[in-house]
Design a protein around this motif. Structure first.
Motif, short mmCIF file in Angstrom:
data_model
loop_
_atom_site.label_atom_id
_atom_site.label_comp_id
_atom_site.label_asym_id
_atom_site.label_seq_id
_atom_site.Cartn_x
_atom_site.Cartn_y
_atom_site.Cartn_z
N ASP A 99 0.93 -1.36 0.14
CA ASP A 99 0.32 -0.04 -0.16
C ASP A 99 1.11 0.89 0.36
N VAL A 100 1.83 1.17 0.83
CA VAL A 100 2.84 2.36 1.18
C VAL A 100 4.01 2.82 -0.36
N THR A 101 3.27 3.05 -1.24
CA THR A 101 3.79 4.03 -2.40
C THR A 101 4.17 5.24 -1.98
N GLU A 102 4.70 5.94 -2.80
CA GLU A 102 5.75 6.75 -2.90
C GLU A 102 3.85 8.07 -2.47
N ALA A 103 2.99 7.29 -3.59
CA ALA A 103 1.47 8.34 -3.56
C ALA A 103 1.34 9.09 -2.08
N TYR A 104 1.12 6.96 -1.95
CA TYR A 104 0.60 7.16 -0.58
C TYR A 104 1.19 7.66 0.91
N ALA A 105 2.40 7.12 0.46
CA ALA A 105 3.67 7.94 2.16
C ALA A 105 2.97 9.32 1.75
N SER A 106 3.23 9.99 -0.07
CA SER A 106 3.03 11.24 0.72
C SER A 106 1.94 11.79 0.91
N GLN A 107 1.09 11.32 1.99
CA GLN A 107 -1.10 11.71 2.41
C GLN A 107 -0.74 11.25 3.27
N ILE A 108 0.43 10.13 4.27
CA ILE A 108 0.65 9.74 5.56
C ILE A 108 1.11 11.34 5.73
N GLN A 139 8.69 -5.06 -2.67
CA GLN A 139 7.80 -3.80 -1.70
C GLN A 139 7.93 -3.55 -0.45
N ALA A 140 8.41 -4.31 0.46
CA ALA A 140 8.39 -4.10 1.46
C ALA A 140 9.91 -2.80 1.98
N LYS A 141 10.90 -2.85 0.71
CA LYS A 141 12.21 -2.15 0.94
C LYS A 141 11.63 -1.23 -0.08
N ASN A 142 11.12 -1.08 -0.72
CA ASN A 142 10.19 -0.12 -1.05
C ASN A 142 9.86 1.12 -0.55
N ALA A 146 9.79 4.91 0.44
CA ALA A 146 8.85 6.28 0.10
C ALA A 146 9.27 7.13 1.47
N LEU A 147 8.83 5.73 2.79
CA LEU A 147 8.72 6.41 3.67
C LEU A 147 9.74 8.01 4.39
N ARG A 148 11.08 7.19 3.98
CA ARG A 148 11.80 7.98 5.00
C ARG A 148 11.59 8.91 3.64
N GLU A 149 11.14 8.82 2.57
CA GLU A 149 12.03 10.09 1.74
C GLU A 149 10.12 10.96 1.83
N ASN A 150 9.62 10.68 2.51
CA ASN A 150 8.54 11.92 3.29
C ASN A 150 8.54 11.77 4.37
N GLY A 151 9.36 11.97 5.50
CA GLY A 151 9.88 12.29 6.22
C GLY A 151 9.60 11.43 7.64
N ILE A 152 9.20 10.46 7.20
CA ILE A 152 8.59 9.23 9.06
C ILE A 152 10.24 8.24 9.21
N LYS A 153 10.61 9.42 10.37
CA LYS A 153 12.23 8.77 10.68
C LYS A 153 11.74 7.93 11.40
N ASN A 154 10.48 6.74 11.88
CA ASN A 154 10.40 6.01 12.90
C ASN A 154 9.12 4.78 12.25
N ILE A 155 10.37 3.70 12.10
CA ILE A 155 9.69 2.90 11.37
C ILE A 155 10.07 1.14 12.15
N SER A 156 8.86 0.50 12.58
CA SER A 156 8.95 -0.67 12.50
C SER A 156 8.10 -1.42 12.02
N ILE A 157 9.25 -2.54 11.47
CA ILE A 157 8.61 -4.16 10.85
C ILE A 157 8.69 -4.87 11.74
N ASP A 158 7.50 -5.84 10.91
CA ASP A 158 6.84 -7.18 11.99
C ASP A 158 7.62 -8.49 11.44
#
Length: 373
Positions: A99-108, A139-142, A146-158
């Motif tokens: 779900d986390v495309t570049e466009a969706y990351a910019s919406q977040i 897609q997980a890596k991408n 995308a999140l990093r490029e849109n300013g998300i500095k705290n990411i958790s993965i399961d």
């Protein structure tokens, strides 16, 4: 402090291991968001008025199936209801990697969300297909990028381990891939066969076999060694964080901090009771529309509060603060913990009783023995 949990029960498809309440009814998303907002208004006095709201967590289901507009509507309404009490330190949203495309990351990035939790599970495309996950490893890596490029500095993965037929080398490769992403937080779980799930049915039909217990424990041991060596703090049985990046919201569950759960199947806790909304979307929507909360409630007596403490605080690296206990509970706990202290599975240090690394492997047995009979 207090927290708000928002349950988003929508999924495009169901993973074979998942026992959480979810639905594929896409047509109800707009109506559901409106209902969430209505429930927020109906229950605005649930949390103690002296408590500031420091965390929000959007879980599911799949919150990343909501549009940017729907997300912003939820946050606008939280601000409307709790505006003067908001002192947000962490706003988490669960996402599916695809779900986390570049466009969706910019919406977040247009929302208050400052932490993303992604269900990566594994970097093996074959194991992802086995789980019926709808993303691929790439897609997980991408998504992280995308999140990093849109300013998300705290990411958790399961992550998951213990797949049928999985080898220790394959698990090591998953850990390597996770570390290469340099995320701030990693949650890791052994694959569980929840009653009634398709995965459980495959097991009962003899189509798959669980891995050996010794191998599963070795995988968990490897996980701890690799992540702590890489600088992650093992702060809860299944959770690892770089310094300063523990999950604040999830920690509230383990440290008896009140929270309100909004949405179908959501749970709430106000120190004196627990309550949970009905796990049925149409019934939930209809009830809220009639200004009724479709929930069940349990009043917590002293014995239940003690047992809850044992099964939550002992999951954490701090353990149980002995000063917080009633004298009778403290005496009971120390007496029953004595054999485990003698065997090195529990330690009492600086006023806290905690499970040692050696004890983690039998933590369920320890917790059961420390609870009231």
């Amino acid at each position: 402090m207090a927290g708000i949990y928002i349950h988003i029960p929508f999924c495009k498809s169901r993973c074979i291991y998942c026992g959480f309440y979810s639905t594929t009814r896409e047509d109800l998303r707009d109506e559901y968001v409106d209902t969430l907002c209505h429930e927020l208004e109906l229950r605005k006095d649930y949390l103690p008025p002296t408590e500031s709201i420091e965390t929000i967590y959007l879980g599911g289901g799949t919150p990343s199936l909501l549009s940017g507009h729907q997300l912003r509507r939820i946050f606008l309404y939280i601000n409307k209801v709790y505006g003067n009490r908001l002192n947000l330190k962490e706003v988490t949203m669960e996402c599916n990697p695809d779900d986390v495309t570049e466009a969706y990351a910019s919406q977040i990035a247009l929302t208050p969300v400052n932490r993303i939790s992604m269900g990566v599970q594994t970097f093996s495309d074959s194991r992802l297909a086995f789980l019926h996950r709808r993303h691929h490893a790439r897609q997980a890596k991408n998504a992280v990028k995308a999140l990093r490029e849109n300013g998300i500095k705290n990411i958790s993965i399961d992550l998951m381990f213990g797949f049928p037929g999985e080898t220790e080398d394959e698990w090591e490769k998953d850990i390597d891939q996770a570390l290469s992403l340099k995320v701030e937080h990693i949650s890791a779980y052994s694959l569980m066969y929840e009653e009634g799930t398709p995965l459980d049915q495959l097991l009962k039909q003899g189509k798959i076999r669980e891995i050996d217990d010794d191998l599963s424990l070795k995988m968990y041991d490897t996980l701890i060694d690799r992540l702590t060596t890489a600088g992650y703090e093992h702060y809860e049985i299944s959770n690892f964080a770089l310094p300063g990046y523990r999950s604040i919201h999830n920690s509230s569950y383990w440290h008896a901090i009140p929270y309100i759960g909004i949405g179908a199947a959501a749970h709430s806790y106000d120190l004196a009771s627990r309550q949970w909304n009905i796990a049925n979307l149409p019934t939930y929507i209809n009830s809220i529309s009639e200004d009724k909360i479709p929930m069940e409630k349990e009043i917590l007596d002293e014995r239940t509060q003690y047992d809850d403490l044992v099964t939550t605080a002992l999951r954490t690296c701090e353990g149980i603060d002995l000063k917080s206990l009633r004298p009778a509970d403290k005496a009971y706990l120390i007496e029953n913990a004595h054999p485990y202290v003698q065997s090195g599975l529990i330690e009492i240090k600086d006023g806290y009783l905690r499970i040692t690394r050696k004890g983690i492997y039998v933590s369920d047995t320890i917790m059961s023995d420390l609870m009231h009979v």
